[in-house]
Write a protein that holds these residues in place. Structure first.
Motif, PDB file in Angstrom:
ATOM      1  N   ARG A  54     -29.483   3.225 -14.279  1.00  0.00           N
ATOM      2  CA  ARG A  54     -28.851   2.128 -13.738  1.00  0.00           C
ATOM      3  C   ARG A  54     -29.450   0.739 -14.415  1.00  0.00           C
ATOM      4  O   ARG A  54     -28.803  -0.192 -15.007  1.00  0.00           O
ATOM      5  CB  ARG A  54     -28.922   1.780 -12.281  1.00  0.00           C
ATOM      6  N   ALA A  55     -30.815   0.924 -14.297  1.00  0.00           N
ATOM      7  CA  ALA A  55     -31.605  -0.394 -15.068  1.00  0.00           C
ATOM      8  C   ALA A  55     -31.308  -0.461 -16.535  1.00  0.00           C
ATOM      9  O   ALA A  55     -31.144  -1.562 -16.929  1.00  0.00           O
ATOM     10  CB  ALA A  55     -33.121  -0.110 -14.803  1.00  0.00           C
ATOM     11  N   ALA A  56     -31.001   0.876 -17.224  1.00  0.00           N
ATOM     12  CA  ALA A  56     -30.938   0.747 -18.569  1.00  0.00           C
ATOM     13  C   ALA A  56     -29.514  -0.008 -18.866  1.00  0.00           C
ATOM     14  O   ALA A  56     -29.124  -0.682 -19.693  1.00  0.00           O
ATOM     15  CB  ALA A  56     -30.585   2.027 -19.029  1.00  0.00           C
ATOM     16  N   LEU A  57     -28.463   0.362 -18.039  1.00  0.00           N
ATOM     17  CA  LEU A  57     -26.934  -0.148 -18.222  1.00  0.00           C
ATOM     18  C   LEU A  57     -27.014  -1.574 -17.880  1.00  0.00           C
ATOM     19  O   LEU A  57     -26.270  -2.309 -18.728  1.00  0.00           O
ATOM     20  CB  LEU A  57     -26.248   0.534 -17.119  1.00  0.00           C
ATOM     21  N   GLU A  58     -27.827  -1.886 -16.932  1.00  0.00           N
ATOM     22  CA  GLU A  58     -28.160  -3.505 -16.584  1.00  0.00           C
ATOM     23  C   GLU A  58     -28.355  -4.311 -17.527  1.00  0.00           C
ATOM     24  O   GLU A  58     -28.062  -5.327 -17.914  1.00  0.00           O
ATOM     25  CB  GLU A  58     -28.652  -3.533 -15.264  1.00  0.00           C
ATOM     26  N   TRP A  64     -14.931   3.860 -15.803  1.00  0.00           N
ATOM     27  CA  TRP A  64     -15.684   4.209 -14.456  1.00  0.00           C
ATOM     28  C   TRP A  64     -16.087   2.963 -13.605  1.00  0.00           C
ATOM     29  O   TRP A  64     -16.176   1.793 -14.257  1.00  0.00           O
ATOM     30  CB  TRP A  64     -17.084   4.864 -14.642  1.00  0.00           C
ATOM     31  N   SER A  65     -16.138   2.973 -12.519  1.00  0.00           N
ATOM     32  CA  SER A  65     -16.169   1.636 -11.565  1.00  0.00           C
ATOM     33  C   SER A  65     -17.675   1.160 -11.765  1.00  0.00           C
ATOM     34  O   SER A  65     -17.946   0.107 -11.017  1.00  0.00           O
ATOM     35  CB  SER A  65     -15.726   1.662 -10.172  1.00  0.00           C
ATOM     36  N   TYR A  66     -18.491   1.888 -12.201  1.00  0.00           N
ATOM     37  CA  TYR A  66     -19.858   1.324 -12.244  1.00  0.00           C
ATOM     38  C   TYR A  66     -19.908  -0.005 -13.012  1.00  0.00           C
ATOM     39  O   TYR A  66     -20.765  -0.905 -12.703  1.00  0.00           O
ATOM     40  CB  TYR A  66     -20.772   2.266 -12.970  1.00  0.00           C
ATOM     41  N   LEU A  67     -19.078  -0.317 -13.918  1.00  0.00           N
ATOM     42  CA  LEU A  67     -18.829  -1.478 -14.837  1.00  0.00           C
ATOM     43  C   LEU A  67     -18.672  -2.638 -13.818  1.00  0.00           C
ATOM     44  O   LEU A  67     -18.889  -3.610 -14.343  1.00  0.00           O
ATOM     45  CB  LEU A  67     -17.870  -1.370 -15.812  1.00  0.00           C
ATOM     46  N   ASP A  68     -17.801  -2.296 -12.617  1.00  0.00           N
ATOM     47  CA  ASP A  68     -17.737  -3.405 -11.802  1.00  0.00           C
ATOM     48  C   ASP A  68     -18.915  -4.315 -11.148  1.00  0.00           C
ATOM     49  O   ASP A  68     -18.739  -5.250 -10.778  1.00  0.00           O
ATOM     50  CB  ASP A  68     -16.942  -2.727 -10.532  1.00  0.00           C
ATOM     51  N   ALA A  69     -19.977  -3.407 -11.412  1.00  0.00           N
ATOM     52  CA  ALA A  69     -21.270  -4.039 -10.845  1.00  0.00           C
ATOM     53  C   ALA A  69     -22.114  -4.524 -12.108  1.00  0.00           C
ATOM     54  O   ALA A  69     -23.223  -4.844 -11.457  1.00  0.00           O
ATOM     55  CB  ALA A  69     -21.964  -2.929  -9.936  1.00  0.00           C
ATOM     56  N   LEU A  70     -21.584  -4.558 -12.988  1.00  0.00           N
ATOM     57  CA  LEU A  70     -22.524  -4.950 -14.068  1.00  0.00           C
ATOM     58  C   LEU A  70     -21.785  -6.290 -14.716  1.00  0.00           C
ATOM     59  O   LEU A  70     -20.961  -6.261 -15.532  1.00  0.00           O
ATOM     60  CB  LEU A  70     -22.361  -4.081 -15.521  1.00  0.00           C
ATOM     61  N   PRO A  71     -21.885  -7.578 -14.263  1.00  0.00           N
ATOM     62  CA  PRO A  71     -21.359  -8.776 -14.731  1.00  0.00           C
ATOM     63  C   PRO A  71     -21.312  -8.792 -16.163  1.00  0.00           C
ATOM     64  O   PRO A  71     -20.308  -9.502 -16.934  1.00  0.00           O
ATOM     65  CB  PRO A  71     -21.789  -9.873 -13.911  1.00  0.00           C
ATOM     66  N   ARG A  72     -22.500  -8.662 -16.640  1.00  0.00           N
ATOM     67  CA  ARG A  72     -22.647  -8.937 -18.297  1.00  0.00           C
ATOM     68  C   ARG A  72     -21.514  -7.965 -18.919  1.00  0.00           C
ATOM     69  O   ARG A  72     -21.315  -8.415 -20.363  1.00  0.00           O
ATOM     70  CB  ARG A  72     -24.088  -8.689 -18.751  1.00  0.00           C
ATOM     71  N   TRP A  73     -21.366  -6.777 -18.701  1.00  0.00           N
ATOM     72  CA  TRP A  73     -20.567  -5.879 -19.313  1.00  0.00           C
ATOM     73  C   TRP A  73     -19.356  -5.581 -18.743  1.00  0.00           C
ATOM     74  O   TRP A  73     -18.472  -4.533 -19.329  1.00  0.00           O
ATOM     75  CB  TRP A  73     -21.528  -4.706 -19.336  1.00  0.00           C
ATOM     76  N   ARG A  74     -18.848  -6.196 -17.665  1.00  0.00           N
ATOM     77  CA  ARG A  74     -17.580  -5.822 -16.883  1.00  0.00           C
ATOM     78  C   ARG A  74     -16.454  -5.863 -17.804  1.00  0.00           C
ATOM     79  O   ARG A  74     -15.525  -5.277 -17.809  1.00  0.00           O
ATOM     80  CB  ARG A  74     -17.501  -6.867 -15.906  1.00  0.00           C
ATOM     81  N   HIS A  75     -16.479  -6.943 -19.009  1.00  0.00           N
ATOM     82  CA  HIS A  75     -15.466  -7.017 -19.952  1.00  0.00           C
ATOM     83  C   HIS A  75     -14.931  -5.841 -20.828  1.00  0.00           C
ATOM     84  O   HIS A  75     -14.058  -5.756 -21.359  1.00  0.00           O
ATOM     85  CB  HIS A  75     -15.706  -8.108 -20.879  1.00  0.00           C
ATOM     86  N   LEU A  76     -16.103  -4.884 -20.772  1.00  0.00           N
ATOM     87  CA  LEU A  76     -15.879  -3.694 -21.658  1.00  0.00           C
ATOM     88  C   LEU A  76     -15.055  -2.600 -20.623  1.00  0.00           C
ATOM     89  O   LEU A  76     -14.456  -1.528 -21.288  1.00  0.00           O
ATOM     90  CB  LEU A  76     -17.230  -3.003 -21.896  1.00  0.00           C
ATOM     91  N   LYS A  77     -14.719  -2.851 -19.891  1.00  0.00           N
ATOM     92  CA  LYS A  77     -14.009  -1.959 -18.738  1.00  0.00           C
ATOM     93  C   LYS A  77     -12.647  -1.493 -19.222  1.00  0.00           C
ATOM     94  O   LYS A  77     -11.953  -2.428 -19.523  1.00  0.00           O
ATOM     95  CB  LYS A  77     -13.961  -2.092 -17.362  1.00  0.00           C
ATOM     96  N   LYS A  78     -12.459  -0.245 -19.401  1.00  0.00           N
ATOM     97  CA  LYS A  78     -11.001   0.167 -19.766  1.00  0.00           C
ATOM     98  C   LYS A  78     -10.095   0.445 -18.486  1.00  0.00           C
ATOM     99  O   LYS A  78     -10.539   1.249 -17.604  1.00  0.00           O
ATOM    100  CB  LYS A  78     -10.995   1.366 -20.516  1.00  0.00           C
ATOM    101  N   VAL A  79      -9.144  -0.057 -18.231  1.00  0.00           N
ATOM    102  CA  VAL A  79      -7.975  -0.116 -17.109  1.00  0.00           C
ATOM    103  C   VAL A  79      -7.097   0.894 -17.499  1.00  0.00           C
ATOM    104  O   VAL A  79      -6.427   1.013 -18.278  1.00  0.00           O
ATOM    105  CB  VAL A  79      -7.689  -1.346 -16.838  1.00  0.00           C
ATOM    106  N   ARG A  80      -7.220   2.019 -16.793  1.00  0.00           N
ATOM    107  CA  ARG A  80      -6.298   3.346 -16.862  1.00  0.00           C
ATOM    108  C   ARG A  80      -5.427   3.405 -15.298  1.00  0.00           C
ATOM    109  O   ARG A  80      -6.406   3.769 -14.494  1.00  0.00           O
ATOM    110  CB  ARG A  80      -6.635   4.541 -17.272  1.00  0.00           C
ATOM    111  N   ALA A  81      -4.323   3.434 -15.316  1.00  0.00           N
ATOM    112  CA  ALA A  81      -3.568   3.585 -14.185  1.00  0.00           C
ATOM    113  C   ALA A  81      -3.340   5.332 -13.918  1.00  0.00           C
ATOM    114  O   ALA A  81      -3.032   6.021 -14.626  1.00  0.00           O
ATOM    115  CB  ALA A  81      -2.074   3.285 -14.197  1.00  0.00           C
ATOM    116  N   PRO A  82      -4.478   5.695 -12.860  1.00  0.00           N
ATOM    117  CA  PRO A  82      -4.399   7.025 -12.484  1.00  0.00           C
ATOM    118  C   PRO A  82      -3.092   7.603 -12.130  1.00  0.00           C
ATOM    119  O   PRO A  82      -2.236   7.090 -11.645  1.00  0.00           O
ATOM    120  CB  PRO A  82      -5.482   7.166 -11.512  1.00  0.00           C
ATOM    121  N   ALA A  83      -2.936   8.808 -12.698  1.00  0.00           N
ATOM    122  CA  ALA A  83      -1.769   9.606 -12.274  1.00  0.00           C
ATOM    123  C   ALA A  83      -1.499   9.634 -10.631  1.00  0.00           C
ATOM    124  O   ALA A  83      -0.277   9.803 -10.246  1.00  0.00           O
ATOM    125  CB  ALA A  83      -1.646  11.125 -12.797  1.00  0.00           C
TER     126      ALA A  83
END
Length: 228
Positions: free
Chosen positions: A183-187, A199-218
């Motif tokens: 977690r610390a390394a990601l932050e 994955w939703s861990y990016l929601d908790a990383l403001p600096r990196w949230r823009h990298l999140k890929k949005v996929r509509a689950p089946a």
């Protein structure tokens, strides 16, 4: 903690009810990780007596896992591994990725199994495979337990190699799963090319949230994100 050793009871049932001569046990590892592939092992053991100490890989002390996996590689009738990459996980979602990895493993066996014992409650494999799901099958079924150990050791070794490229993430210790160090390394550093970006861990990383890929689950709730 004492545990009951795995048996061939489910395999005997499949032989009796379906006439299945070749039964493969299937188990996965990496489902809940933030980084790395999801790995599936398919193992065929026949009805031979299991090596002493065989059980779910999570119940085997870490120092004994690799020796057990090496023993099993020679003991099983056959086994094969299948993987779904982080890109496939992000694009397809976990259920479809598990199926992809499982099919790759099963098709890698020298002989196509007549039936499959799948660890868990849900059949993510489906037709044309004849599947019997068994909750805690990695503890109760010999072939599934063998698949569990081989898959765990294989993926852990692969993650340790990736960890050499990215020391702060300590993949050799956490195998890409959530941990305080991870977690610390990601932050601080953001995700590596080996991280799952849907994955939703990016929601908790403001600096990196823009990298999140949005996929509509089946299916609603299919994605396993694991918040901080």
């Amino acid at each position: 903690m004492p545990y009951e050793p795995p048996t061939h009871s489910v395999e005997r049932s499949l032989r009796a009810t379906l006439g299945a001569k070749i039964v493969a046990g299937v188990d996965e590892v990496g489902r809940g990780a933030w980084a790395g592939p999801v790995t599936v092992c398919a193992a065929v053991t026949g009805l031979r007596r299991a090596p002493e100490g065989l059980t779910d890989s999570k119940l085997i002390p870490a120092p004994r896992r690799a020796p057990m996996a090496a023993l099993l590689a020679d003991w099983v009738t056959s086994y094969a591994l299948g993987h779904a990459s982080v890109e496939e996980v992000d694009t397809l979602g976990m259920t479809a990725s598990l199926r992809l990895a499982a099919v790759r493993a099963l098709e890698g066996l020298p002989e196509r199994p007549d039936a499959v014992i799948l660890d868990g409650k849900h059949d993510y494999l489906g037709g044309p495979w004849r599947v019997r799901t068994v909750i805690k099958g990695d503890q109760s079924c010999v072939a599934v337990a063998a698949a569990s150990v081989i898959a765990k050791v294989q993926r852990d070794a692969a993650m340790a190699e990736l960890g050499a490229e990215h020391p702060p993430f300590r993949f050799a210790d956490n195998a890409g799963y959530p941990s305080p160090v991870h977690r610390a390394a990601l932050e601080e550093l953001g995700p590596t090319p080996h991280h799952r970006l849907s994955w939703s861990y990016l929601d908790a990383l403001p600096r990196w949230r823009h990298l999140k890929k949005v996929r509509a689950p089946a299916n609603p709730g299919e994605q396993l994100g694991f918040d901080f």
